[in-house]
Design a protein around this motif. Structure first.
Motif, PDB file in Angstrom:
ATOM      1  N   GLU A  78     -10.207   1.087  -6.509  1.00 56.23           N
ATOM      2  CA  GLU A  78     -10.316   0.309  -5.301  1.00 56.23           C
ATOM      3  C   GLU A  78      -9.461  -1.001  -5.550  1.00 56.23           C
ATOM      4  O   GLU A  78      -8.876  -1.273  -4.646  1.00 56.23           O
TER       5      GLU A  78
ATOM      6  N   LEU B  75      -8.698   7.974  -4.873  1.00 57.95           N
ATOM      7  CA  LEU B  75      -9.317   6.563  -4.831  1.00 57.95           C
ATOM      8  C   LEU B  75     -10.036   6.629  -6.113  1.00 57.95           C
ATOM      9  O   LEU B  75      -9.831   5.407  -6.852  1.00 57.95           O
TER      10      LEU B  75
ATOM     11  N   VAL C 214     -10.196   0.872   1.751  1.00 58.71           N
ATOM     12  CA  VAL C 214     -10.850   1.586   0.968  1.00 58.71           C
ATOM     13  C   VAL C 214     -11.552   2.624   1.591  1.00 58.71           C
ATOM     14  O   VAL C 214     -11.848   3.859   1.165  1.00 58.71           O
TER      15      VAL C 214
END
Length: 487
Positions: A279, A274, A263
Motif C-alpha cells: 500500500e 495490492l 488503495v
C-alpha cells in the motif's frame, strides 16, 4: 564518388540502430539527440513517460541479426523470456495462456540497457559521431541543410541564435519520435496524409519489488489483470522486480484524488497485486509518477525525394498493446536497408555499400520503401489498437477462448496453413499487411468450419432425439420415390 553524409535526428532505439546500419553501408553518420547521453545518467532519469521495459520479438531480433548476429546475441543476454500471458482473476486465481504451442516466446528487455548497448554499437563504427543535447530547429530538405541548437543555450526557445549549428547532409533520417519535428517540416514540403488520434485511456507505471530475493510472481509470463474497460500488466526485469502499468480511462484516473482512493481501487479490482506491491509503495508511486497519454499516428509518405526518410514513431506511433512499437521501428531500419541494397544491386553493383547510390537511385529506393512500408505500418497500428480490447476484456471471454482453442488445434495439425494472428505478428517477419489479409482468410474458413460443425451437431442431436421419442425418419429410397411422384 565523394563521401556521403547522413544526419540522424533522434538517438533513441531506432535512431541508434539506423546509425549502425548506415555506417556499415559506408555512410558518414552524425546523430543528434536532444537529451543528454543516457549512458552517463543514473537509471530512472530518462523520464518523459517512457516505459522502463519493452517486449522484443522476432521482427526486432531479425533486424539486429541482419546487422550483426553477434549484436543479437548480446541483446539476448539482456532479456527475460516470456512464454505466455498469466491471467489474474479477481479472486486471485491465475491461468496461463501460452503464446505459441511450439514454445516460441517474446522477451522482456530494459529500454535503458538496450539504448546503451545500441549507442555503444553505433559509436564503434568508424565515421559515426554522436551529439547529445542538440535539438532540431529546421531544415532545407532540397539542399540538405539542417539547423540544430545546443539545448544549453536555447532551451525551449527556438528563436534563440546562440548555440546554433548548421550542417549539410545528403540524407536526413527523422527518428525523433511521435511528435517528430522532422515530420512536421516534411508536411510543409509534401502533400502528406496525416492523422494523430488520442484514445480515451491513459497509463501510469508502478513497480513490484522482489520478495525474499526472488521474483514475486512468475518471471516467464507477461501478467495481466483484465477488468473489462481497464487493466494492469506486469513485465519482469533482470533485477527480479516487475514493471507494472495501469491502463484505464482518464475519467477513472481523475476520480482518484487521495491515497485512500487508489488503495480502495486496487483493493476492489487488483487485491493480489495490492498485496505484492504494498500500500505505501503504491500510494507513493501513483502520486509521483506521471500519467501518460496514449495515441497513434499514421502518415504517408514517409520520404521526401532522395533527401529525407522518417522511421519508427515519427512515421507510425502506435499504442503499446501488441508490443510491436520497437519491433516495428527496428524492422523499418531493416526494410529500408534491404530496399537500398536491392536498388543498388539491381543497378549491377556487386557491393552492399549503399553510400554509393546515386541521388536518382536513392530516390527510387526511398520511394519504394515509403510505398510498401506505409501499408504495413498502417496495418500494425490498427492491430495494436484492437489488441487492447483483447487484453483487457477478451482474454477471459468464453467465445474468445473457444476460438483460440480451435485455432491452436488446427495450427498443430496444419502449421503451414493455419497460423494464429499473434504468432504471425510476433514470431514471423511476414509483412503486417499480409498478416492481416491471411488472418481474414483464416477467420472466414474457421467461421465456416464452426458453422458446419454446429449444423452437423444439431442434425445429429435432432436425429438422436427423434429416435428416442419413437419417430421414424424416412429412408433415402422413400424420399426418392416421393420426389419421383412429384415429378
Amino acid at each position: 564518388m565523394s563521401e556521403r553524409h547522413v544526419i540522424i535526428i533522434g538517438g533513441g532505439l531506432v535512431g541508434s540502430l539506423a546509425a549502425c546500419y548506415l555506417a556499415k553501408r559506408g555512410w558518414k553518420v552524425d546523430l543528434y539527440e536532444k537529451r543528454q547521453d543516457t549512458r552517463t545518467q543514473q537509471q530512472g532519469s530518462l523520464g518523459e513517460n517512457r516505459s522502463i521495459n519493452l517486449a522484443i520479438s522476432e521482427r526486432g531480433l531479425a533486424a539486429l541479426r541482419r546487422l550483426d548476429p553477434a549484436l543479437e546475441a548480446r541483446v539476448k543476454k539482456l532479456v527475460i523470456p516470456m512464454r505466455g500471458r498469466m491471467i489474474h482473476a479477481l479472486d486471485g486465481h491465475q491461468s496461463s495462456q501460452a503464446y505459441d504451442i511450439f514454445g516460441k516466446h517474446i522477451n522482456s528487455v530494459s529500454r535503458s540497457e538496450l539504448i546503451k548497448l545500441l549507442l555503444d554499437e553505433a559509436e564503434s563504427y568508424p565515421g559515426v559521431n554522436l551529439h547529445f543535447g542538440y535539438k532540431f530547429i529546421t531544415a532545407d530538405f532540397d539542399t540538405g541543410q539542417v539547423v540544430l541548437q545546443d539545448a544549453e543555450y536555447g532551451g525551449r526557445n527556438d528563436s534563440c541564435e546562440q548555440g546554433r549549428v548548421v550542417v549539410n547532409a545528403d540524407l536526413i533520417v527523422g527518428a525523433d519520435g511521435a511528435f517528430s519535428r522532422v515530420r512536421q517540416r516534411m508536411m510543409a514540403k509534401v502533400m502528406m496524409n496525416y492523422s494523430q488520434t488520442y484514445i480515451e485511456h491513459g497509463y501510469c507505471e508502478l513497480s513490484m519489488e522482489p520478495r525474499n530475493g526472488n521474483f514475486a510472481i512468475s518471471p516467464e509470463h507477461l501478467h495481466i489483470w483484465p477488468r473489462g474497460s481497464f487493466m494492469l500488466i506486469a513485465l519482469p526485469n533482470l533485477d527480479r522486480s516487475f514493471t507494472c502499468t495501469l491502463f484505464m480511462p482518464w475519467q477513472q484516473f481523475d476520480s482518484i484524488k487521495r491515497d485512500a482512493d487508489i488503495v480502495a481501487f486496487f483493493r476492489a479490482h487488483f487485491p493480489d497485486a495490492l498485496h505484492l506491491i504494498g500500500e505505501k509503495k503504491l500510494c507513493a508511486e501513483f502520486a509521483a509518477n506521471p500519467k501518460g497519454s496514449l495515441m497513434y499516428v499514421k502518415c504517408l509518405p514517409h520520404t521526401y525525394k532522395s533527401r529525407v526518410v522518417i522511421l519508427g514513431d515519427a512515421a507510425h506511433a502506435m499504442v503499446p498493446f501488441y508490443g510491436q512499437g520497437m519491433n516495428c521501428g527496428f524492422e523499418d531500419v531493416e526494410v529500408l536497408d534491404r530496399t537500398m541494397v536491392e536498388t543498388l544491386q539491381n543497378a549491377n553493383a556487386s557491393s552492399e555499400r549503399t553510400a554509393d547510390l546515386s541521388n536518382h537511385l536513392l530516390r527510387c529506393a526511398l520511394d519504394k520503401y515509403s510505398a510498401t512500408r506505409s501499408v504495413d505500418t498502417s496495418a500494425i497500428v490498427d492491430l495494436a489498437l484492437e489488441n487492447y480490447i483483447e487484453m483487457r476484456a477478451k482474454v477471459v471471454d468464453l467465445r474468445y477462448l473457444t476460438r483460440r482453442f480451435l485455432e491452436r488445434l488446427l495450427y498443430r495439425m496444419f502449421p503451414q496453413r493455419i497460423v494464429p494472428l499473434y504468432s504471425m505478428v510476433s514470431f514471423t517477419s511476414i509483412p503486417y499487411a499480409d498478416v492481416v489479409a491471411r488472418w481474414n482468410r483464416q477467420s472466414m474458413y474457421l467461421h465456416r468450419s464452426v458453422m458446419a460443425a454446429t449444423l452437423t451437431a444439431a442434425f445429429g442431436i435432432g436425429l438422436l432425439s427423434a429416435r428416442l421419442i419413437g419417430l421414424r425418419l424416412p429412408s433415402l429410397s422413400e424420399i426418392a420415390r416421393i420426389a419421383i411422384r412429384k415429378d
